[in-house]
Design a protein around this motif. Structure first.
Motif, PDB file in Angstrom:
ATOM      1  N   VAL A 191       0.850  -1.184   0.000  1.00 25.34           N
ATOM      2  CA  VAL A 191       0.000   0.000   0.000  1.00 25.34           C
ATOM      3  C   VAL A 191       0.890   1.240   0.000  1.00 25.34           C
ATOM      4  CG1 VAL A 191      -1.746   1.261   1.321  1.00 25.34           C
ATOM      5  CG2 VAL A 191      -1.851  -1.246   1.202  1.00 25.34           C
ATOM      6  N   PRO A 192       0.617   2.308  -0.788  1.00 26.48           N
ATOM      7  CA  PRO A 192      -0.576   2.546  -1.608  1.00 26.48           C
ATOM      8  C   PRO A 192      -0.369   2.250  -3.101  1.00 26.48           C
ATOM      9  CG  PRO A 192       0.574   4.594  -1.319  1.00 26.48           C
ATOM     10  CD  PRO A 192       1.413   3.532  -0.666  1.00 26.48           C
ATOM     11  N   HIS A 193       0.548   1.380  -3.441  1.00 25.52           N
ATOM     12  CA  HIS A 193       0.813   1.069  -4.855  1.00 25.52           C
ATOM     13  C   HIS A 193      -0.135  -0.053  -5.277  1.00 25.52           C
ATOM     14  CE1 HIS A 193       4.360   3.577  -4.392  1.00 25.52           C
ATOM     15  NE2 HIS A 193       4.660   2.884  -3.298  1.00 25.52           N
ATOM     16  N   TRP A 194      -1.309   0.316  -5.727  1.00 24.67           N
ATOM     17  CA  TRP A 194      -2.400  -0.634  -5.925  1.00 24.67           C
ATOM     18  C   TRP A 194      -2.089  -1.664  -7.013  1.00 24.67           C
ATOM     19  CZ3 TRP A 194      -4.660  -0.118  -1.691  1.00 24.67           C
ATOM     20  CH2 TRP A 194      -4.818   1.138  -1.096  1.00 24.67           C
ATOM     21  N   ARG A 195      -1.395  -1.232  -8.055  1.00 21.12           N
ATOM     22  CA  ARG A 195      -1.077  -2.188  -9.119  1.00 21.12           C
ATOM     23  C   ARG A 195      -0.108  -3.258  -8.611  1.00 21.12           C
ATOM     24  NH1 ARG A 195       1.019  -0.552 -15.219  1.00 21.12           N
ATOM     25  NH2 ARG A 195       0.976  -2.695 -16.055  1.00 21.12           N
ATOM     26  N   ARG A 196       0.900  -2.820  -7.890  1.00 20.16           N
ATOM     27  CA  ARG A 196       1.848  -3.780  -7.313  1.00 20.16           C
ATOM     28  C   ARG A 196       1.153  -4.659  -6.267  1.00 20.16           C
ATOM     29  NH1 ARG A 196       6.832  -0.298  -5.342  1.00 20.16           N
ATOM     30  NH2 ARG A 196       7.626  -2.378  -4.791  1.00 20.16           N
ATOM     31  N   LEU A 197       0.190  -4.065  -5.570  1.00 18.75           N
ATOM     32  CA  LEU A 197      -0.577  -4.813  -4.582  1.00 18.75           C
ATOM     33  C   LEU A 197      -1.349  -5.949  -5.253  1.00 18.75           C
ATOM     34  CD1 LEU A 197      -1.736  -5.185  -1.716  1.00 18.75           C
ATOM     35  CD2 LEU A 197      -3.466  -3.477  -2.284  1.00 18.75           C
ATOM     36  N   ALA A 198      -1.971  -5.641  -6.408  1.00 19.74           N
ATOM     37  CA  ALA A 198      -2.728  -6.666  -7.124  1.00 19.74           C
ATOM     38  C   ALA A 198      -1.815  -7.793  -7.597  1.00 19.74           C
ATOM     39  CB  ALA A 198      -3.450  -6.036  -8.313  1.00 19.74           C
ATOM     40  N   LEU A 199      -0.636  -7.437  -8.100  1.00 24.56           N
ATOM     41  CA  LEU A 199       0.316  -8.458  -8.548  1.00 24.56           C
ATOM     42  C   LEU A 199       0.805  -9.299  -7.366  1.00 24.56           C
ATOM     43  CD1 LEU A 199       2.428  -6.383 -11.117  1.00 24.56           C
ATOM     44  CD2 LEU A 199       0.790  -8.214 -11.629  1.00 24.56           C
ATOM     45  N   ALA A 200       1.037  -8.649  -6.221  1.00 26.20           N
ATOM     46  CA  ALA A 200       1.512  -9.371  -5.034  1.00 26.20           C
ATOM     47  C   ALA A 200       0.469 -10.340  -4.495  1.00 26.20           C
ATOM     48  CB  ALA A 200       1.897  -8.367  -3.950  1.00 26.20           C
ATOM     49  N   ALA A 201      -0.811 -10.037  -4.759  1.00 27.02           N
ATOM     50  CA  ALA A 201      -1.876 -10.891  -4.252  1.00 27.02           C
ATOM     51  C   ALA A 201      -1.997 -12.200  -5.023  1.00 27.02           C
ATOM     52  CB  ALA A 201      -3.200 -10.148  -4.291  1.00 27.02           C
ATOM     53  N   VAL A 202      -1.462 -12.243  -6.242  1.00 24.41           N
ATOM     54  CA  VAL A 202      -1.617 -13.433  -7.086  1.00 24.41           C
ATOM     55  C   VAL A 202      -0.966 -14.674  -6.464  1.00 24.41           C
ATOM     56  CG1 VAL A 202      -1.069 -14.475  -9.320  1.00 24.41           C
ATOM     57  CG2 VAL A 202      -1.912 -12.116  -9.199  1.00 24.41           C
ATOM     58  N   PRO A 203       0.341 -14.633  -6.115  1.00 33.31           N
ATOM     59  CA  PRO A 203       0.934 -15.845  -5.509  1.00 33.31           C
ATOM     60  C   PRO A 203       0.280 -16.206  -4.184  1.00 33.31           C
ATOM     61  CG  PRO A 203       2.441 -13.982  -5.341  1.00 33.31           C
ATOM     62  CD  PRO A 203       1.337 -13.553  -6.258  1.00 33.31           C
ATOM     63  N   LEU A 204      -0.202 -15.203  -3.466  1.00 32.46           N
ATOM     64  CA  LEU A 204      -0.883 -15.469  -2.201  1.00 32.46           C
ATOM     65  C   LEU A 204      -2.187 -16.221  -2.451  1.00 32.46           C
ATOM     66  CD1 LEU A 204       0.049 -14.711   0.645  1.00 32.46           C
ATOM     67  CD2 LEU A 204      -1.499 -12.760   0.566  1.00 32.46           C
ATOM     68  N   ALA A 205      -2.912 -15.818  -3.471  1.00 34.96           N
ATOM     69  CA  ALA A 205      -4.165 -16.485  -3.805  1.00 34.96           C
ATOM     70  C   ALA A 205      -3.922 -17.923  -4.261  1.00 34.96           C
ATOM     71  CB  ALA A 205      -4.890 -15.702  -4.906  1.00 34.96           C
TER      72      ALA A 205
END
Length: 817
Positions: A191-205
């Protein structure tokens, strides 16, 4: 902060550290519960050691890699947070695949390797959490106290959260729940880099989906625990399972389960096959308490009149009975069989009443719903202290199981139920003519019953009974013994009843007023009448000489040293070895073996983790004096903090009654208010740090002396208070102590962070390694010397650190000018 690190806001960093710290302490507590179920209670000390090992190893690694991390701290923090998230479940699951067995440590060398593998696997999550925290200190070097405050506060909240969590989910499920928390901390760092946040969420998912498909890995239970044996029975079936922070209770149904409160002696053999069917309640897969099929007819329970625990009913008629530790209800049924007017059944584990009131209600015949039975959910001693009701008979039944007692796995189990002060309380809660009945398992060579007899004698003396010898009787079977203590001197009729009861059931008499040598050692024949001789010695003026000379430690447990099941005497080990050779090992307390092994491992690892960076730093620019005083300062803090924490957990267990309350309240209070002290340390000028540390240590010493005087008074005054009030008062007392304890660590970090080659990660390694030793040494010191000396040792160590703080401050000034 470099441009590379500028993209990580301080608020996100601190929030992530708050969450990760909570996850770290919660994971530690959950592993303690996992090992209590899979192995034994005393492995809690090993988990503390493993956690601190991870922290120490992290500090060492970062000390060696400090220069390579410069400018990359934020990226390393994010990577470490993701790795920590993944490791929580993976390392837990991997640990369940290791075929480690405590009882094979001596006979199979491979078990030592399995133990080492467990250490390495389970240290990984703590290593990664510690790495995140230490890197956060790098990023917030200008606000060390603030970062440390978030670290400590998060840890305190984690202790509180996991205690609440364990009421709702099993210990095996906790690592999976904590993975979600760690994942949230990882995402917060983007946070607050939303695009990087979305990419970081992928391996977690992807990882989350994998866990959902894989499912929850159950706790691997030792093949030597009672539940493992029960499940091997041909018709065994788990009918229910319940859990709480205290224990996991598993109900097992089988026609072959036959648990009795000791030997059934001289009961008609034709009736033995007609015993009521039982469902076993297994606590943490170990100790068992049977639930009997009951339809209101007491005749099938006649066998309960043929055990040693039935003796007190020959001394009182139609008594009002209090049963401490009622469990599945065996002693409640025994009391009803003997014509008890009313039975108060006290049980500390809420899952017992839940199971007997729901799944097992029909099977147990609604035992705890009868009008002549009052179930009380409480710790036994705490219940008696909270009210002034008097009873005709107080029953303290068998503790744990015979196999666990024989194995010595309870050596380090602290219990305020079996201390001199506790037995004095029981005696003071008896009506005139009342009886206290104490039953215990027997071990070879003799020790448990001897220690219990000694405890009862000294309790009588404290209760104002001038001649305990006229108030006591002691009988035994081959595997258990019952000691009765009467409020009034035993009459001739009562003595004759004791003799007749024992003769009819082929039970051995070991003591009653006027017993003759030819009356002892008749049925379960020993080479020497050890119990009889021990009873006479304890009742004689030569009591202390007997304690000193006896093969085992049989001095009574006290509130200052509540370790009733500690029997090992180091000075008699050579005698055990000479008399038994290698066969002495089954007679040693295994809790001691694990504790000493943990201390030895911690000492070796500490030397490696502390000396390794010293050699590396010696090539750098660190000032030699800085290294010396850094070592002294942070070693003292690590040891002293753990000494205080362990001691106050045990002390407040006496007040809060529930062990989980004591652990949660003390950990939460210490960590949160230490965090506040750390935050306050951030406001102190650098040239005032040493003075502030000295003042904090002085305050600690004064508070400790004051608490030694006032806490016993408080505990007596507040015995009847409600749990919320007790918890609130406890936190109120802990707050000033913890605040002072939180100030020295960040103050020291700020002083050493000014050196050309910052020693911060090495300080973490030192503190972590000292904490490894501190947790175990505190326990060992408490067992042998008592809690008061543990606290005194902590204050002495704090004083050493306070003196070394002045040297750190002097060197810090010299480096800045």
């Amino acid at each position: 902060m470099t441009a590379r690190n500028a993209s990580l806001p301080a608020g996100c960093r601190d929030g992530a550290i708050l969450i990760l710290s909570a996850v770290g302490i919660a994971y530690q507590v959950s592993l303690m519960r996992v090992f209590s179920i899979g192995q034994w209670h005393h492995f809690a000390y090993m988990i503390i050691s493993i956690a601190m090992l991870g922290f120490g190893a992290s500090g060492t690694a970062l000390a060696l890699a400090r220069r390579r991390l410069e400018g990359r701290e934020a990226a390393c923090l994010r990577l470490s947070a993701f790795a920590a998230t993944v490791s929580l479940v993976l390392c837990y699951a991997a640990a369940q695949a290791v075929p480690f067995e405590t009882f094979q440590l001596v006979s199979q060398r491979v078990q030592l390797w399995y133990l080492l593998v467990l250490y390495v696997i389970l240290a990984v999550p703590f290593f990664l959490v510690a790495t995140c925290i230490t890197i956060a200190f790098f990023l917030g070097s200008d606000a060390v106290g603030r970062v440390y405050a978030f670290n400590m506060t998060g840890s305190g909240l984690g202790a509180l959260a996991v205690a609440s969590m364990l009421y709702r989910v099993s210990p095996a499920m906790v690592p999976y729940v904590l993975t979600m928390g760690a994942g949230a901390a990882y995402l917060l760092l983007f946070v607050p880099h939303w695009r990087r946040l979305a990419l970081a969420a992928v391996p977690l998912a992807v990882f989350g989906i994998g866990l959902a498909v894989w499912g929850v890995v159950p706790v691997r239970v030792s093949e030597y625990k009672g539940l493992s044996f029960a499940l091997q029975l041909p018709d065994a079936e788990i009918v229910a399972q319940a859990h709480s922070p205290l224990s996991e209770v598993t109900a097992v149904s089988s026609d072959m389960i036959r648990e009795t409160p000791g030997q059934i002696s001289n009961y008609p053999m034709s009736a033995l096959g007609e015993l009521p069917k039982q469902t076993g309640l297994y606590f943490d897969a170990g100790a068992v308490s049977p639930v009997h099929r009951f339809d209101g007819d007491l005749e099938p329970f006649t066998f309960l009149d043929y055990v040693t625990g039935a003796l007190p009913y020959r001394l009182v008629e139609n008594p009002r009975v209090l049963v401490l530790g009622a469990g599945g209800g065996t002693d409640v049924l025994a009391a009803l069989l003997q014509g008890a007017e009313h039975v108060t059944a006290v049980e500390v584990e809420p899952a017992v009443f839940d199971l007997l009131g729901t799944v097992l209600r029909d099977f147990s015949g609604g035992l705890y719903e009868r009008p002549d039975v009052s179930p009380v959910l409480a710790e036994g001693r705490g219940h008696l202290e909270a009210q002034d009701t008097r009873y005709d008979l107080i029953q303290v039944p068998l503790f744990g199981s015979y196999s666990a007692a024989a194995a010595g796995v309870m050596a380090l189990n602290e219990s305020y139920v079996y201390t001199v002060e506790a037995l004095e309380l029981y005696l003071n809660r008896l009506n005139p003519g009342g009886v206290l009945a104490l039953t215990c398992w027997l071990k070879t060579p003799p020790r448990d019953a001897i220690k219990l007899f000694a405890t009862a004698v000294e309790a009588c003396e404290r209760a104002g009974i001038a001649d305990p010898a006229q108030h006591m009787a002691f009988i035994r079977s081959w595997n258990n013994a019952t000691i009765v203590v009467t409020r009034d001197p035993l009459t001739n009729a009562q003595i004759e009843a004791i003799r007749q009861f024992s003769a009819d059931r082929y039970l051995d008499l070991d003591y009653y007023p006027g017993i003759q040598p030819e009356e002892v050692n008749r049925y379960t024949i020993m080479e020497e009448p050890t119990y009889y001789e021990a009873a006479l010695a304890i009742l004689s003026p030569e009591r202390d000489a007997f304690y000193d000379d006896y093969l085992f430690y049989v001095r009574p447990a006290t509130d200052n040293r509540p370790y009733f099941f500690r029997f090992l005497k180091w000075d008699t080990l050579p005698e055990l070895w000479r008399g038994m050779g290698t066969t002495w090992m089954p007679f040693v307390e295994w809790g001691y073996v694990v504790l000493l092994g943990t201390i030895l491992q911690g000492f070796i690892v500490s030397i490696v983790l502390i000396l390794l960076p010293v050699l590396a730093l010696a090539r750098g620019r660190a000032v030699p004096g800085s290294r010396t005083w850094t070592l002294v300062y942070f070693t003292g803090l690590g040891l002293s903090y753990m000494f205080m924490e362990i001691a106050f957990i045990q002390i407040f267990m006496r007040f809060l009654a529930y062990p989980i309350y004591a652990v949660t309240v003390v950990l939460t209070g210490f960590l949160i208010f230490s965090g506040m002290g750390s935050y306050f340390a951030n406001t102190i000028a650098i040239d005032r740090k040493a003075i502030a540390v000295r003042r904090a240590v002085t305050a600690l010493a004064l508070l400790s002396v004051a608490y030694a005087i006032t806490l016993p008074i408080l505990f007596s005054m507040g015995a009847g208070w409600s749990d919320p009030i007790k918890i609130g008062v406890s936190i109120l007392f802990l707050a000033p102590l913890a605040f002072c304890m939180g100030l020295p660590f960040p103050s020291g970090l700020q002083l050493i962070s000014r050196s050309p080659n910052a020693l911060v990660p090495w300080a973490f390694a030192i503190n972590g390694c000292a904490s490894v030793l501190g947790a175990t040494l505190a326990t060992l010191t408490a067992v042998h010397l008592g809690f008061h000396l543990v606290i005194a040792a902590a204050i002495l160590l704090y004083a050493v650190s306070a003196l070394s703080a002045s040297r750190l401050e002097t060197e810090s000034h010299s480096l800045c000018h």
